[in-house]
Design a protein around this motif. Sequence first.
Motif, PDB file in Angstrom:
ATOM      1  N   GLY A   1       5.949  -6.355 -21.970  1.00  0.00           N
ATOM      2  CA  GLY A   1       5.297  -7.421 -21.208  1.00  0.00           C
ATOM      3  C   GLY A   1       5.178  -7.048 -19.734  1.00  0.00           C
ATOM      4  N   LEU A   2       6.243  -6.476 -19.183  1.00  0.00           N
ATOM      5  CA  LEU A   2       6.213  -6.074 -17.768  1.00  0.00           C
ATOM      6  C   LEU A   2       5.178  -4.972 -17.541  1.00  0.00           C
ATOM      7  CD1 LEU A   2      10.052  -6.081 -16.996  1.00  0.00           C
ATOM      8  CD2 LEU A   2       8.352  -7.744 -16.213  1.00  0.00           C
ATOM      9  N   PHE A   3       5.114  -4.038 -18.483  1.00  0.00           N
ATOM     10  CA  PHE A   3       4.093  -2.984 -18.370  1.00  0.00           C
ATOM     11  C   PHE A   3       2.690  -3.581 -18.429  1.00  0.00           C
ATOM     12  CE2 PHE A   3       7.216   0.438 -19.593  1.00  0.00           C
ATOM     13  CZ  PHE A   3       7.032   1.180 -18.442  1.00  0.00           C
ATOM     14  N   TYR A   4       2.523  -4.582 -19.287  1.00  0.00           N
ATOM     15  CA  TYR A   4       1.200  -5.204 -19.395  1.00  0.00           C
ATOM     16  C   TYR A   4       0.771  -5.755 -18.029  1.00  0.00           C
ATOM     17  CZ  TYR A   4      -2.804  -7.836 -20.879  1.00  0.00           C
ATOM     18  OH  TYR A   4      -4.087  -8.286 -20.997  1.00  0.00           O
ATOM     19  N   ILE A   5       1.706  -6.422 -17.360  1.00  0.00           N
ATOM     20  CA  ILE A   5       1.388  -6.980 -16.036  1.00  0.00           C
ATOM     21  C   ILE A   5       1.060  -5.865 -15.049  1.00  0.00           C
ATOM     22  CG2 ILE A   5       2.318  -8.268 -14.066  1.00  0.00           C
ATOM     23  CD1 ILE A   5       4.080  -9.779 -16.107  1.00  0.00           C
ATOM     24  N   GLN A   6       1.939  -4.850 -15.027  1.00  0.00           N
ATOM     25  CA  GLN A   6       1.775  -3.772 -14.049  1.00  0.00           C
ATOM     26  C   GLN A   6       0.442  -3.036 -14.226  1.00  0.00           C
ATOM     27  OE1 GLN A   6       4.229  -0.159 -14.291  1.00  0.00           O
ATOM     28  NE2 GLN A   6       5.259  -0.848 -12.428  1.00  0.00           N
ATOM     29  N   GLU A   7       0.050  -2.846 -15.478  1.00  0.00           N
ATOM     30  CA  GLU A   7      -1.130  -2.017 -15.736  1.00  0.00           C
ATOM     31  C   GLU A   7      -2.432  -2.811 -15.789  1.00  0.00           C
ATOM     32  OE1 GLU A   7       0.035   0.074 -19.262  1.00  0.00           O
ATOM     33  OE2 GLU A   7       1.637   1.140 -18.206  1.00  0.00           O
ATOM     34  N   ASN A   8      -2.338  -4.131 -15.988  1.00  0.00           N
ATOM     35  CA  ASN A   8      -3.563  -4.911 -16.148  1.00  0.00           C
ATOM     36  C   ASN A   8      -3.755  -6.037 -15.145  1.00  0.00           C
ATOM     37  OD1 ASN A   8      -4.606  -3.741 -18.781  1.00  0.00           O
ATOM     38  ND2 ASN A   8      -2.510  -4.308 -19.310  1.00  0.00           N
ATOM     39  N   MET A   9      -2.664  -6.499 -14.531  1.00  0.00           N
ATOM     40  CA  MET A   9      -2.794  -7.683 -13.700  1.00  0.00           C
ATOM     41  C   MET A   9      -2.380  -7.453 -12.247  1.00  0.00           C
ATOM     42  SD  MET A   9      -1.180 -10.197 -16.574  1.00  0.00           S
ATOM     43  CE  MET A   9      -1.766 -11.799 -16.025  1.00  0.00           C
TER      44      MET A   9
END
Lengths: 575, 236
Positions: free
Chosen positions: B37-45
């Motif tokens: 989830g944290l990676f999703y934020i870092q890479e997309n948001m």
Amino acid sequence: MRYHEVIVVGGGLAGLRAAIAVNERNVSVAVLSKVHPLRSHTVAAQGGVNAPLGNHPRGHYDNWEKHAYDTIKGSDFLADQDAVIRMTREAAARILEMEHWGCPFSRTPEGKIAQRPFGGAGFPRTCYVADTTGHALLHTVYEQTVRFQQAAERKEMVLYPEWLITNLAVEGEECRGLVAMEMATGRLETFLAEAVIFATGGAGRLYGNSTNALINTGMGMAVPYWAGIPLKDMEFIQFHPTTLYGKNVLITEGARGEGGFLVNNKGERFLANYADSGKAMEVAPRDIISRNMTKEITEGRGFEGGYLHLDLRHLGREKILARLPGIREICLEFAGIDPIDEPIPVQPGQHYTMGGIDCTTECETRIKGFYAAGEAACVSVHGANRLGGNSLLETLVFGQIAGDRAAEYVQTKTQREQGKKALEETLARTEEKIKKTLNSTGKEHPSKIRDAMQDLMVKDVGIFRNGQGLKEASEGLRDLKERCRDIKINYKGRAWNQALVIALELEGSLDVAEAVVAGALAREESRGSHSRTDFSKRDDQNWLRHTLCFFTPEGPRLEYSEVRPGPFKIAERKY
Amino acid sequence: MGKITLDIERYDPDKKAQFFQSFQIPWEKRDMTVLEGLFYIQENMDDSLSFRTSCRSAVCGSCAMHINGQHRLACNTLFSVLKTNKVTIRPLAHLPVQKDLCVDMSPFWEKYEKTMPYLMPGSPPPEEERIQSEGQRAEIDVVIDCIQCACCYSSCPVTLTSKDYLGPAALLKIDRFLKDSRDEAKGKRLETADSPFGVWRCHNVYNCQRSCPKKLDPPRSIVNIKRGILGKELRP
């Protein structure tokens, strides 16, 4: 500008062992690492470390020569025999040293270091700490670095955790030091040194389906590659047969060494149906099992989604809890499966980089004062396929050798603290590059390009390869390098800027990936882990030689060097 | 599979600003972890989000953080285990924050170093291994798996109020060597633990035990050490 006589880059087992060897000779040393040393990838090693101690009832007649032969045969005869002999002769001493330093090895009923069978080994010679051997060894050696730091009688040993190395400073043919970035602040710093040792681990994260820690980007190979040192035998990438389906968390070979079965969707122990694994079954070498598993899956005998079963149930609760507690925990936490009651879904995944920084048996490279050890290096002891339990051993043996040689070199050096100007220039260039990267105003987050690279490597440079796919991979990588010109980083701050770190490392990863592909495309044979479907036979006439890949701005340039023969006759590799 | 809302406590060192920020991310697969989830934020948001990670298989100890009321590893915490799609994440407590979820671990390491965390045998090594029976080895089985993630340290109320308190991880490390049949510095080790900032500071809150991702038991080690200290004093 900071100054230490020796700088070790990498805080895993090889790096820390090297640092201790340096400091034992009363030479000052600093360890720079991208993570705190205890977070290094060594910590994830599970099954064990090889040494012919003969502690197992079936290991009585084991010795270093047999260990050497197994290693060379496992390498599909590509390993340099003098290097392998060097390693296996030192093995027992290094493992006993770890025991003396406090490593909590599992024990035999006699109270000696316990050993288990592993793939490709004639005797049970893999010493273990349950299924967390890497964790135990790394913590033990780190503990010793604390002891060294607290001892007053020697020159200093300093740790720099969470520093990313960006460039080497080389003047003429001599290494002067390096430039690194403190990740917590983003500040660049120059490090002047008489000698530098790289022990930066493998490049597993060139692939998406890797068991490796996310830190293993290959940057540690790219930095010396850019500085003119060739990468050797990069096309040899090991795929571990048993990684947890979907997550690629490692399930140790020890699980099979302890008696686990690999089973297809018909409930068959399918390894019996293949000539190369029919006899050794689950303890055949990794390259062979990974290939046969892939064949099972592609021919429709896998389970839906593409996996097979690793069945431990018949080992019984007691043995699983005693010998494989970490595996059980991984299964419970990541897959919600208890291997006491259910088989484990497994698939092959990228695991190890046999190739690496070209160096001699003494860990020297063609740049004076620059040494390499561990998975980052290619001595070469693993040739075309590494045997399980030999990687931890390599880190200890060659970590120490690298440290010894670097310290000796420093002690005999007459002109010291040279190259400050070269370092300042390297710093200026790096600062320029970082500013440019931070100010890029393109479209993509660099992680998207990294993901595309990882997918491409899995698809075309995996367990089975062919000329067509490799050509496509080569073109694909060139396209990705183009895309790197068009990245976007929104966050402009320097403290813990992880997008910046990804962008800097991606450049290294792509260059190292190119070296893998170039070597694989040129090598028109199948040997060890390198399986070309269009050249399915081993070809000693033309290819019993090491690939050397040199960096040029136009792309990789290949040369070859001879494999050093020795007392063991080159033969067909049959198990 | 729906959405997950992540409320993350953030810190920007350049602006010296501390704030909460909310992100809504897709729940992509059943076994999605907090780390993913944290990676999703870092890479997309939001690429300014910072956190530590390395092995993503719960052995390196990098990604400890405070997740929905408990210190845990982000890599082995599945959203499904949290049983809610509203997740609050804060950095490790009782350690200075550098940026977002990255804290300065040096106080934690300094205490680790204070415990003389290395084997101190009484005699030079023999030619072969030191003999340790299976029974003696079993004694240390329960104390060698620590990954130094600091979940215990950050959930301990005493490390908050007493900055010199060694804390659960360091005390467990002392016990690791006390229990090792090969170690012969037991007196020195008990002395370290018997200091004003050693075992007697423990208030038996047991947060350390509850938060340990490796299911270790620091309170048991603390009791073992206390027994050792008292036993030593009782003997002439």
